[in-house]
Design a protein around this motif. Structure first.
Motif, PDB file in Angstrom:
ATOM      1  N   MET A  23      -5.457  -2.228   8.630  1.00 20.97           N
ATOM      2  CA  MET A  23      -5.315  -3.037   7.428  1.00 20.97           C
ATOM      3  C   MET A  23      -6.658  -3.188   6.701  1.00 20.97           C
ATOM      4  SD  MET A  23      -2.720  -5.931   8.969  1.00 20.97           S
ATOM      5  CE  MET A  23      -2.757  -6.943   7.494  1.00 20.97           C
ATOM      6  N   ALA A  24      -7.732  -3.383   7.470  1.00 21.22           N
ATOM      7  CA  ALA A  24      -9.048  -3.552   6.852  1.00 21.22           C
ATOM      8  C   ALA A  24      -9.517  -2.260   6.193  1.00 21.22           C
ATOM      9  CB  ALA A  24     -10.058  -4.007   7.904  1.00 21.22           C
ATOM     10  N   LEU A  25      -9.248  -1.123   6.816  1.00 15.05           N
ATOM     11  CA  LEU A  25      -9.618   0.164   6.218  1.00 15.05           C
ATOM     12  C   LEU A  25      -8.800   0.420   4.952  1.00 15.05           C
ATOM     13  CD1 LEU A  25      -9.965   2.222   9.496  1.00 15.05           C
ATOM     14  CD2 LEU A  25     -11.782   1.924   7.799  1.00 15.05           C
ATOM     15  N   THR A  26      -7.531   0.027   4.974  1.00 14.84           N
ATOM     16  CA  THR A  26      -6.704   0.146   3.767  1.00 14.84           C
ATOM     17  C   THR A  26      -7.296  -0.688   2.635  1.00 14.84           C
ATOM     18  OG1 THR A  26      -4.699   0.523   5.081  1.00 14.84           O
ATOM     19  CG2 THR A  26      -4.404  -0.221   2.819  1.00 14.84           C
ATOM     20  N   ALA A  27      -7.689  -1.918   2.967  1.00 16.93           N
ATOM     21  CA  ALA A  27      -8.289  -2.794   1.960  1.00 16.93           C
ATOM     22  C   ALA A  27      -9.619  -2.247   1.453  1.00 16.93           C
ATOM     23  CB  ALA A  27      -8.487  -4.194   2.544  1.00 16.93           C
ATOM     24  N   ALA A  28     -10.303  -1.468   2.293  1.00 13.57           N
ATOM     25  CA  ALA A  28     -11.593  -0.888   1.911  1.00 13.57           C
ATOM     26  C   ALA A  28     -11.449   0.399   1.115  1.00 13.57           C
ATOM     27  CB  ALA A  28     -12.435  -0.622   3.163  1.00 13.57           C
ATOM     28  N   GLY A  29     -10.199   0.816   0.841  1.00 16.41           N
ATOM     29  CA  GLY A  29      -9.986   1.976  -0.017  1.00 16.41           C
ATOM     30  C   GLY A  29      -9.592   3.250   0.687  1.00 16.41           C
ATOM     31  N   PHE A  30      -9.270   3.166   1.973  1.00 15.48           N
ATOM     32  CA  PHE A  30      -8.851   4.350   2.719  1.00 15.48           C
ATOM     33  C   PHE A  30      -7.340   4.527   2.647  1.00 15.48           C
ATOM     34  CE2 PHE A  30     -12.977   3.642   4.530  1.00 15.48           C
ATOM     35  CZ  PHE A  30     -13.406   4.865   5.026  1.00 15.48           C
ATOM     36  N   GLN A  31      -6.902   5.782   2.696  1.00 15.13           N
ATOM     37  CA  GLN A  31      -5.534   6.108   3.056  1.00 15.13           C
ATOM     38  C   GLN A  31      -5.503   6.081   4.580  1.00 15.13           C
ATOM     39  OE1 GLN A  31      -2.746   7.074   1.224  1.00 15.13           O
ATOM     40  NE2 GLN A  31      -3.741   6.649  -0.729  1.00 15.13           N
ATOM     41  N   VAL A  32      -4.621   5.290   5.170  1.00 19.22           N
ATOM     42  CA  VAL A  32      -4.663   5.072   6.617  1.00 19.22           C
ATOM     43  C   VAL A  32      -3.366   5.516   7.267  1.00 19.22           C
ATOM     44  CG1 VAL A  32      -4.880   3.359   8.462  1.00 19.22           C
ATOM     45  CG2 VAL A  32      -6.273   3.155   6.388  1.00 19.22           C
TER      46      VAL A  32
END
Length: 271
Positions: A23-32
């Motif tokens: 979730m944090a990586l998604t919020a940071a702009g990653f496709q996860v």
């Protein structure tokens, strides 16, 4: 299909640290793409894609990585988070039980790494982020096999980082301490027990349960993983949370005898 956003693959993402990291990586702009042994097909959950993966199975690992490449076109960050814990004295556990732990905690990391490295080398960039533990640099009575597996991950990661850095790829470590997750439910006790260790084993299990309940929020570890994924000049080791930082400093700077005594005191063992 190639995405403009960077792509992260997070193992063990159905709950706890893995879910918060996804979730944090998604919020940071990653496709996860997150993974779980219990996932069925490709689903969308908490803003990221969830797919089935068993890190202890070669074919499952190969299939999952291929799915991610087909869906997103690349893998920029691999977060090796999937793992299991252990309890019980080292003598109580069978070799087969110990091998099962290593198959997930150590060889699972290696399987995932081997599967993504060709893609990262080809694109001349990438980060492999291995979730270790403060028990990767400190002893853990009644968790000897878990600690041994994390010590192995530490040695593997640090050595690997030297091998792949010239290709634009880094291998990094995340070192959390006790974290408030369902880790206890994913902990493997020995199939048989010895009366010799019963009293101290019970005391340890109670200490572990209390420590997890009052431990760091998994979001703290997730934020550390995002930092490792995005720092312009990444560090080899990232301690996650105040307890892990204290343990790291004590391990490095305290006299060996004082550190040894501290471990025994913390675990309620006789001096």
């Amino acid at each position: 299909m190639t995405q403009t956003k960077p792509v992260a693959l997070v193992t063990g993402a159905s709950s706890g640290i893995g879910r918060d990291a996804a979730m944090a990586l998604t919020a940071a702009g990653f496709q996860v793409a997150g993974t779980s042994r219990k996932a069925s097909g490709l689903t969308e959950r908490d803003g990221f894609t969830l797919l089935a993966l068993d890190v202890a199975d070669d074919a499952s690992v190969a299939a999952a990585v291929e799915q991610v490449i087909e869906r997103f076109g690349r893998i920029d960050v691999l977060v090796n988070n999937a793992g299991v814990g252990t309890t019980g004295a080292a003598e109580e556990r069978s070799i087969a039980e110990d091998q099962a732990v290593f198959d997930i905690n150590v060889f699972g990391v290696m399987r995932m790494t081997k599967a993504v490295l060709p893609h990262m080398r080809a694109q001349r960039s990438g980060r492999i982020i291995n979730v270790s533990s403060a028990l990767g640099f400190a002893p853990a009575p009644y968790q000897a096999i878990y600690a041994a597996s994390k010590h192995a991950v530490e040695g593997y990661t640090e050595s690997l980082d030297h091998e792949i850095r010239g290709f634009g790829v880094r291998a990094l470590l995340i070192e959390p301490a006790l974290t408030n997750t369902a880790f206890e439910a994913n902990t493997l006790p020995p199939a048989t027990s010895m009366e010799t260790y019963a009293k101290q084993r019970t005391a340890h299990d109670e200490l572990l349960a209390a420590g997890l309940a009052s431990g760091d929020d998994p979001s703290i570890v997730a934020a550390t993983i995002v930092a490792a994924a995005t720092d312009r000049k990444p560090k080899l080791r990232y301690t996650a949370g105040p307890m892990a930082r204290r343990m790291s400093r004590l391990r490095r700077f305290a006299p060996a005898s004082a550190f040894d005594q501290g471990i025994r005191k913390f675990n309620g063992l006789p001096a």
